[in-house]
Design a protein around this motif. Structure first.
Motif, PDB file in Angstrom:
ATOM      1  N   GLN A 193      10.455  46.076  23.595  1.00  0.00           N
ATOM      2  CA  GLN A 193       9.816  47.111  22.784  1.00  0.00           C
ATOM      3  C   GLN A 193      10.861  47.960  22.052  1.00  0.00           C
ATOM      4  O   GLN A 193      10.718  48.246  20.860  1.00  0.00           O
ATOM      5  CB  GLN A 193       8.945  48.009  23.682  1.00  0.00           C
ATOM      6  CG  GLN A 193       8.193  49.094  22.921  1.00  0.00           C
ATOM      7  CD  GLN A 193       7.231  48.529  21.874  1.00  0.00           C
ATOM      8  OE1 GLN A 193       6.601  47.502  22.100  1.00  0.00           O
ATOM      9  NE2 GLN A 193       7.152  49.187  20.722  1.00  0.00           N
ATOM     10  N   LEU A 194      11.913  48.337  22.762  1.00  0.00           N
ATOM     11  CA  LEU A 194      12.953  49.179  22.173  1.00  0.00           C
ATOM     12  C   LEU A 194      13.686  48.482  21.028  1.00  0.00           C
ATOM     13  O   LEU A 194      14.018  49.114  20.022  1.00  0.00           O
ATOM     14  CB  LEU A 194      13.955  49.592  23.253  1.00  0.00           C
ATOM     15  CG  LEU A 194      13.524  50.727  24.175  1.00  0.00           C
ATOM     16  CD1 LEU A 194      14.464  50.826  25.374  1.00  0.00           C
ATOM     17  CD2 LEU A 194      13.500  52.051  23.412  1.00  0.00           C
ATOM     18  N   LYS A 195      13.936  47.201  21.171  1.00  0.00           N
ATOM     19  CA  LYS A 195      14.687  46.534  20.110  1.00  0.00           C
ATOM     20  C   LYS A 195      13.861  46.439  18.820  1.00  0.00           C
ATOM     21  O   LYS A 195      14.420  46.436  17.720  1.00  0.00           O
ATOM     22  CB  LYS A 195      15.194  45.161  20.561  1.00  0.00           C
ATOM     23  CG  LYS A 195      14.173  44.062  20.662  1.00  0.00           C
ATOM     24  CD  LYS A 195      14.881  42.735  21.004  1.00  0.00           C
ATOM     25  CE  LYS A 195      13.891  41.582  21.013  1.00  0.00           C
ATOM     26  NZ  LYS A 195      14.542  40.289  21.300  1.00  0.00           N
ATOM     27  N   LYS A 196      12.536  46.388  18.952  1.00  0.00           N
ATOM     28  CA  LYS A 196      11.680  46.437  17.759  1.00  0.00           C
ATOM     29  C   LYS A 196      11.742  47.812  17.120  1.00  0.00           C
ATOM     30  O   LYS A 196      11.880  47.950  15.897  1.00  0.00           O
ATOM     31  CB  LYS A 196      10.239  46.110  18.139  1.00  0.00           C
ATOM     32  CG  LYS A 196       9.997  44.654  18.514  1.00  0.00           C
ATOM     33  CD  LYS A 196       8.533  44.431  18.847  1.00  0.00           C
ATOM     34  CE  LYS A 196       8.263  42.995  19.274  1.00  0.00           C
ATOM     35  NZ  LYS A 196       6.820  42.797  19.627  1.00  0.00           N
ATOM     36  N   GLU A 197      11.651  48.852  17.944  1.00  0.00           N
ATOM     37  CA  GLU A 197      11.671  50.224  17.436  1.00  0.00           C
ATOM     38  C   GLU A 197      12.982  50.562  16.748  1.00  0.00           C
ATOM     39  O   GLU A 197      13.012  51.315  15.775  1.00  0.00           O
ATOM     40  CB  GLU A 197      11.418  51.202  18.584  1.00  0.00           C
ATOM     41  CG  GLU A 197      10.033  51.076  19.217  1.00  0.00           C
ATOM     42  CD  GLU A 197       9.885  51.947  20.443  1.00  0.00           C
ATOM     43  OE1 GLU A 197      10.850  52.674  20.786  1.00  0.00           O
ATOM     44  OE2 GLU A 197       8.802  51.910  21.070  1.00  0.00           O
ATOM     45  N   LYS A 198      14.075  50.020  17.256  1.00  0.00           N
ATOM     46  CA  LYS A 198      15.397  50.365  16.745  1.00  0.00           C
ATOM     47  C   LYS A 198      15.945  49.350  15.750  1.00  0.00           C
ATOM     48  O   LYS A 198      17.117  49.453  15.344  1.00  0.00           O
ATOM     49  CB  LYS A 198      16.369  50.534  17.919  1.00  0.00           C
ATOM     50  CG  LYS A 198      16.030  51.715  18.818  1.00  0.00           C
ATOM     51  CD  LYS A 198      17.020  51.844  19.960  1.00  0.00           C
ATOM     52  CE  LYS A 198      16.723  53.100  20.786  1.00  0.00           C
ATOM     53  NZ  LYS A 198      17.047  54.329  20.046  1.00  0.00           N
ATOM     54  N   ASP A 199      15.131  48.369  15.364  1.00  0.00           N
ATOM     55  CA  ASP A 199      15.565  47.327  14.430  1.00  0.00           C
ATOM     56  C   ASP A 199      16.855  46.688  14.936  1.00  0.00           C
ATOM     57  O   ASP A 199      17.865  46.620  14.228  1.00  0.00           O
ATOM     58  CB  ASP A 199      15.772  47.919  13.029  1.00  0.00           C
ATOM     59  CG  ASP A 199      15.930  46.841  11.958  1.00  0.00           C
ATOM     60  OD1 ASP A 199      15.378  45.748  12.137  1.00  0.00           O
ATOM     61  OD2 ASP A 199      16.636  47.093  10.958  1.00  0.00           O
ATOM     62  N   CYS A 200      16.800  46.214  16.167  1.00  0.00           N
ATOM     63  CA  CYS A 200      17.980  45.702  16.865  1.00  0.00           C
ATOM     64  C   CYS A 200      17.862  44.211  17.157  1.00  0.00           C
ATOM     65  O   CYS A 200      16.800  43.730  17.561  1.00  0.00           O
ATOM     66  CB  CYS A 200      18.187  46.479  18.173  1.00  0.00           C
ATOM     67  SG  CYS A 200      19.550  45.863  19.178  1.00  0.00           S
ATOM     68  N   CYS A 201      18.955  43.508  16.966  1.00  0.00           N
ATOM     69  CA  CYS A 201      19.048  42.100  17.304  1.00  0.00           C
ATOM     70  C   CYS A 201      19.947  41.962  18.535  1.00  0.00           C
ATOM     71  O   CYS A 201      21.024  42.561  18.593  1.00  0.00           O
ATOM     72  CB  CYS A 201      19.652  41.340  16.123  1.00  0.00           C
ATOM     73  SG  CYS A 201      20.231  39.686  16.514  1.00  0.00           S
ATOM     74  N   ILE A 202      19.498  41.209  19.517  1.00  0.00           N
ATOM     75  CA  ILE A 202      20.293  40.974  20.721  1.00  0.00           C
ATOM     76  C   ILE A 202      20.795  39.537  20.693  1.00  0.00           C
ATOM     77  O   ILE A 202      20.014  38.593  20.638  1.00  0.00           O
ATOM     78  CB  ILE A 202      19.469  41.225  22.000  1.00  0.00           C
ATOM     79  CG1 ILE A 202      19.016  42.685  22.057  1.00  0.00           C
ATOM     80  CG2 ILE A 202      20.290  40.877  23.244  1.00  0.00           C
ATOM     81  CD1 ILE A 202      18.083  42.997  23.214  1.00  0.00           C
TER      82      ILE A 202
END
Length: 304
Positions: free
Chosen positions: A11-20
């Motif tokens: 959920q957080l990576k969607k909110e922060k526009d983050c790629c892991i």
């Protein structure tokens, strides 16, 4: 508990526009929440193409540096700032500059497992999956290959038409494996194929049924009709392959094939990076990026 933490990370990576991005040596719980998992070459290419403005690298420092060099406009974090690479750090730029004096006119081909400072004075970069292809494709005949002597020896044997000089460096995890380890594993599992990484010693490579990068080893095992395999690279690959191929059996070549730096990164590190309580932002001098990225761009050009 793990599933709950994974859901929060997703959920957080969607909110922060983050790629892991996760190296294949990461644990299964990290690979499950990554946008992409692969070896160092695949991660290099993905870092450049992913659209997100934030990248979290689950791997070691040189991988995060490579991501930053290819995407200088993005914010790049190393999930665990203590995760280094002994091979990448074992040779200094000063040492290589001095060595180049003894090999005038040689093209310096640097394994991607090197610091940005070393890449900045190298002509080409390569990974284990692209080293043979790149050394064969580049126009120069004389090559100084750094830093891994075992990968360099493997490339030299595969590309005899080039004059390749090798320095005495390497991965301590793979290099500690001896032919006695391979023979013991083959004796314990006589029906298993031995798949090894070219960072292993030449005498270990000589016993292998297949030699290739991490991605190559995994692909070979998945596609093969064989049912048993001895894995001669970091032991996390044994676990990943068992998940992917439950109808097959996988055995470590040695219980000591463990990279402690790769094992530092945890799922909690990824979560803490996302909430701003952990991780290390990779900040690099723009001039260093400009110099170092040239050999990486050439790697992608010749190795793609």
């Amino acid at each position: 508990m793990i599933r709950d933490l994974q859901d929060r990370i997703l959920q957080l990576k969607k909110e922060k526009d983050c790629c892991i991005l996760a190296h294949s040596y990461m644990s299964e719980d990290i690979c499950e929440i990554a946008d992409f998992t692969g070896d160092s070459y695949a991660l290099s290419v993905k870092a450049k193409s992913m659209p997100q403005k934030m990248i979290i690298m689950c791997g070691v420092r040189f991988m995060a540096e490579t991501a930053k060099m290819l995407s200088p406009d993005k914010t790049v974090y190393l999930a665990n700032g203590a995760a280094g690479c002994p091979m990448a750090e074992q040779m200094s730029a000063e040492l290589i500059e001095e060595t180049k004096k003894y090999y005038p006119g040689y093209a310096v081909v640097a394994y991607v497992n090197t610091t940005a400072e070393l890449k900045a004075i190298s002509d080409y970069c390569c990974t284990s999956s692209s080293a043979v292809k790149i050394c064969r494709a580049i126009p120069e005949k004389d090559i100084l290959f750094i830093p891994d002597r075992n990968l360099g020896s493997y490339v030299k044997a595969q590309v005899p038409e080039k004059n390749i000089q090798i320095l005495s460096g390497g991965c301590p995890t793979h290099a500690r494996m001896e032919d006695t380890d391979a023979k013991a594993a083959k004796k314990a599992h006589p029906n298993a194929l031995l798949l090894v990484h070219p960072e292993c010693r030449p005498e270990v490579v000589a016993l292998a049924d297949y030699v290739g990068s991490t991605a190559g080893i995994m692909s070979y095992a998945e596609k093969s009709d064989a049912k048993e395999f001895i894995i001669g690279t970091e032991n996390s690959i044994v676990q990943h392959l068992q998940f992917r191929c439950p109808d097959k059996s996988f055995y470590p070549m040695s219980k000591n094939l463990v990279c402690n730096n790769m094992k530092l990164t945890t799922l909690t590190d990824v979560y803490n990076t996302l909430i701003g309580r952990g991780g290390e932002e990779i900040v690099m001098d723009p001039e260093l990026i400009r110099k170092a990225v040239k050999c990486i761009d050439r790697m992608i050009e010749y190795g793609g």
